[in-house]
Enzyme design. Structure first.
Site, PDB file in Angstrom:
ATOM      1  N   ASP A  65     -53.950  13.737 115.277  1.00  0.00           N
ATOM      2  CA  ASP A  65     -53.659  13.393 113.872  1.00  0.00           C
ATOM      3  C   ASP A  65     -52.266  12.838 113.636  1.00  0.00           C
ATOM      4  O   ASP A  65     -51.822  12.726 112.485  1.00  0.00           O
ATOM      5  CB  ASP A  65     -53.880  14.636 112.977  1.00  0.00           C
ATOM      6  N   HIS A 145     -26.862   9.949 127.656  1.00  0.00           N
ATOM      7  CA  HIS A 145     -26.153  10.154 128.924  1.00  0.00           C
ATOM      8  C   HIS A 145     -27.058   9.773 130.088  1.00  0.00           C
ATOM      9  O   HIS A 145     -26.667   9.027 130.991  1.00  0.00           O
ATOM     10  CB  HIS A 145     -25.726  11.627 129.032  1.00  0.00           C
ATOM     11  N   GLU A 146     -28.288  10.256 130.053  1.00  0.00           N
ATOM     12  CA  GLU A 146     -29.220   9.988 131.158  1.00  0.00           C
ATOM     13  C   GLU A 146     -29.568   8.512 131.229  1.00  0.00           C
ATOM     14  O   GLU A 146     -29.581   7.915 132.306  1.00  0.00           O
ATOM     15  CB  GLU A 146     -30.502  10.802 130.981  1.00  0.00           C
ATOM     16  N   HIS A 149     -26.958   6.504 132.844  1.00  0.00           N
ATOM     17  CA  HIS A 149     -26.994   6.549 134.316  1.00  0.00           C
ATOM     18  C   HIS A 149     -27.849   5.397 134.848  1.00  0.00           C
ATOM     19  O   HIS A 149     -27.535   4.771 135.864  1.00  0.00           O
ATOM     20  CB  HIS A 149     -27.544   7.879 134.830  1.00  0.00           C
ATOM     21  N   TYR A 160     -22.373   7.985 143.440  1.00  0.00           N
ATOM     22  CA  TYR A 160     -22.252   9.303 142.821  1.00  0.00           C
ATOM     23  C   TYR A 160     -21.452  10.257 143.688  1.00  0.00           C
ATOM     24  O   TYR A 160     -21.937  11.300 144.151  1.00  0.00           O
ATOM     25  CB  TYR A 160     -23.658   9.860 142.554  1.00  0.00           C
ATOM     26  N   GLU A 169     -20.187   9.473 135.757  1.00  0.00           N
ATOM     27  CA  GLU A 169     -20.390  10.556 134.799  1.00  0.00           C
ATOM     28  C   GLU A 169     -19.676  10.282 133.476  1.00  0.00           C
ATOM     29  O   GLU A 169     -20.233  10.495 132.394  1.00  0.00           O
ATOM     30  CB  GLU A 169     -19.888  11.887 135.373  1.00  0.00           C
ATOM     31  N   ASP A 231     -19.958  19.566 143.999  1.00  0.00           N
ATOM     32  CA  ASP A 231     -20.283  18.642 142.905  1.00  0.00           C
ATOM     33  C   ASP A 231     -20.009  17.204 143.322  1.00  0.00           C
ATOM     34  O   ASP A 231     -19.471  16.400 142.560  1.00  0.00           O
ATOM     35  CB  ASP A 231     -19.505  19.021 141.632  1.00  0.00           C
ATOM     36  N   HIS A 236     -18.721  15.885 138.022  1.00  0.00           N
ATOM     37  CA  HIS A 236     -18.801  16.441 136.668  1.00  0.00           C
ATOM     38  C   HIS A 236     -17.514  17.163 136.293  1.00  0.00           C
ATOM     39  O   HIS A 236     -17.415  17.729 135.212  1.00  0.00           O
ATOM     40  CB  HIS A 236     -19.958  17.447 136.578  1.00  0.00           C
TER      41      HIS A 236
HETATM   42  O1  LIG Z   1     -24.066  15.640 133.335  1.00  0.00           O
HETATM   43  C1  LIG Z   1     -25.239  15.821 133.517  1.00  0.00           C
HETATM   44  N1  LIG Z   1     -25.918  15.204 134.508  1.00  0.00           N
HETATM   45  O2  LIG Z   1     -25.268  14.353 135.335  1.00  0.00           O
HETATM   46  C2  LIG Z   1     -26.052  16.766 132.643  1.00  0.00           C
HETATM   47  C3  LIG Z   1     -25.877  18.213 132.974  1.00  0.00           C
HETATM   48  C4  LIG Z   1     -26.414  18.923 131.743  1.00  0.00           C
HETATM   49  C5  LIG Z   1     -26.757  17.791 130.786  1.00  0.00           C
HETATM   50  C6  LIG Z   1     -28.012  17.141 131.345  1.00  0.00           C
HETATM   51  C7  LIG Z   1     -27.536  16.435 132.614  1.00  0.00           C
HETATM   52  C8  LIG Z   1     -25.702  16.739 131.138  1.00  0.00           C
HETATM   53 ZN   LIG Z   2     -24.722  12.733 134.359  1.00  0.00          ZN
END
Ligand SMILES: O=C(NO)[C@]12CC[C@H](CC1)C2
Ligand SMILES: [Zn+2]
Length: 313
Positions: A65, A145-146, A149, A160, A169, A231, A236
Site C-alpha cells: 500500500d 559518508h558512505e 567513499h 585506504y 575518511e 585502523d 579514522h
Molecule cells: O567512518 C566510517 N566508515 O569508514 C563509519 C563508522 C561508523 C559510521 C558508519 C561507517 C561511519
Molecule cells: Zn568511512
C-alpha cells in the site's frame, strides 16, 4: 503501464514521517526511485534488505500500500536520494560514477552489526546493537559518508591506509556533513545514530577532534601500523587533522558551505591521486580555490591558513 513513479510515505529510524519516491507495479510498490535525472539513462535508487544475513544485495523491498514501516529502509532510500540531489544540484555530479549509475543500498545486513560500508558496488548498513548504534542508515551524514567513499574510489582513488586513507575518511566526513547541512556548530559525525541511549554524543567532531580521541594537529599525528587493529595506519583517527582544517576553513568569515564544498570536491576529483599525502591535499585545495575564486581570493587565502593552522605546510 507496468512501471510508474509513485509517492509513498514511510517512518524513519527516529520515528519521523518521510515522503518516498517509489515505483508502482501490478500488485504493489517497489522501493525504487525513478524520478532522478539519471533515470534518462536508466539510473535508479533502489533499496534492498539482507534480511539479517550477509548475501548482497538481498531482496528489493516491496510494499502493498505504499506506506513503508521498515525504518532502516525508509532512511537508506530517502537519504540516498538526498545525497544524489546534493551531488547533482550543487556539484554537477550524476551519481557516484558521474554517469548515472544506479545507487543500491542494502539494510538489515547481518545481526547487531555496528557498521556501514561501501563494498565497491553498493552501500550496506547494519542495524547496530541498540547500544553502540541504532540502524546506521538513520543518519544522513553517515549515508552521504558512505556514498562519498564511492565517489573517492571512482576519482582520486585515495588508498585506504596512512595519510591517503585519512584523507579518504576526511572527504567522506566533510561531504557527509555538507550533505546533511544541519546548523550544527560542532560539525559532528554520526550524532543521529550513535548511542541511542545517550544524547549529545557522536562518532567524531570536526570542530574538536580531540573530543573523540582524534588528533587536530600534525604534532599529534598517530603513527599506527597498517593493520585492522591499527585502523590501517589510523585512517579514522588521523582524519581529525584534515577534518579540523576543513572546519577552520568553512568557519572563516566570508566562506559559505556551498563554496567550501565546491573547493573540496574539485580538489578530490581534479587534483588528488591514490597516494596523496596531507600536504598534497593542502596544495590541491589551494589550487581548487584559486581556479574557482582567484589567487588572492578570500577562499584561497583561508584555505592556506586553515592547513597551516593544523600544521600541514
Ligand atoms: O567512518 C566510517 N566508515 O569508514 C563509519 C563508522 C561508523 C559510521 C558508519 C561507517 C561511519
Ligand atoms: Zn568511512
Amino acid at each position: 503501464v507496468n512501471h510508474a513513479a509513485a509517492t509513498g510515505t514511510g517512518t524513519g529510524v527516529l520515528g519521523d514521517t518521510k515522503t518516498l519516491n517509489t515505483d508502482s507495479y501490478s500488485s504493489g510498490y517497489y522501493l525504487r526511485d525513478i524520478t532522478k535525472p539519471m533515470y534518462s539513462t536508466g539510473g535508479k535508487i533502489e533499496t534492498y534488505t539482507a534480511n539479517y544475513g550477509t548475501a548482497l544485495p538481498g531482496t528489493l523491498l516491496t510494499d502493498a500500500d505504499n506506506v513503508w514501516t521498515d525504518r532502516a529502509a525508509v532512511d537508506a532510500h530517502y537519504y540516498a536520494g538526498k545525497t544524489y540531489d546534493y551531488y547533482y544540484n550543487k556539484l554537477g555530479r550524476n551519481s557516484f560514477d558521474n554517469r548515472g549509475a544506479t545507487m543500491k543500498s542494502t539494510v538489515h545486513y547481518s545481526r547487531n552489526y555496528n557498521n556501514a560500508f561501501w563494498n565497491g558496488t553498493q552501500m550496506v548498513y547494519g542495524d547496530g546493537d541498540g547500544r553502540q548504534f541504532t540502524s546506521l542508515s538513520g543518519a544522513l551524514d553517515v549515508v552521504a559518508h558512505e556514498i562519498t567513499h564511492a565517489v573517492t574510489e571512482r576519482t582520486a582513488g585515495l588508498v585506504y591506509e596512512y595519510q591517503p586513507g585519512a584523507l579518504n575518511e576526511s572527504f567522506s566526513d566533510v561531504l557527509g556533513n555538507l550533505v546533511e547541512n544541519k546548523n550544527d556548530p560542532k560539525w559532528l559525525l554520526g550524532e543521529d545514530v550513535t548511542t541511542p541511549g545517550i544524547a549529545g554524543d557522536a562518532l567524531r567532531s570536526m570542530s574538536n577532534p580531540n573530543e573523540y580521541d582524534q588528533p587536530d594537529h600534525m604534532n599529534e599525528y598517530r603513527n599506527l601500523p597498517n593493520t585492522r587493529e591499527g585502523d590501517w595506519g589510523g585512517v579514522h583517527i588521523n582524519s581529525g587533522i584534515p577534518n579540523k582544517a576543513f572546519y577552520n576553513f568553512v568557519t572563516t568569515p566570508g566562506i559559505t558551505k556551498d563554496n567550501a564544498g565546491k573547493i573540496w570536491y574539485r580538489a578530490l576529483t581534479q587534483y588528488l591521486t591514490s597516494y596523496s599525502q596531507f600536504v598534497d591535499a593542502r596544495n590541491a585545495t589551494i589550487q581548487a580555490a584559486t581556479d574557482l575564486f582567484g589567487a588572492n581570493s578570500t577562499e584561497a587565502t583561508a584555505v592556506a591558513n586553515a592547513w597551516t593552522s593544523v600544521g600541514v605546510v
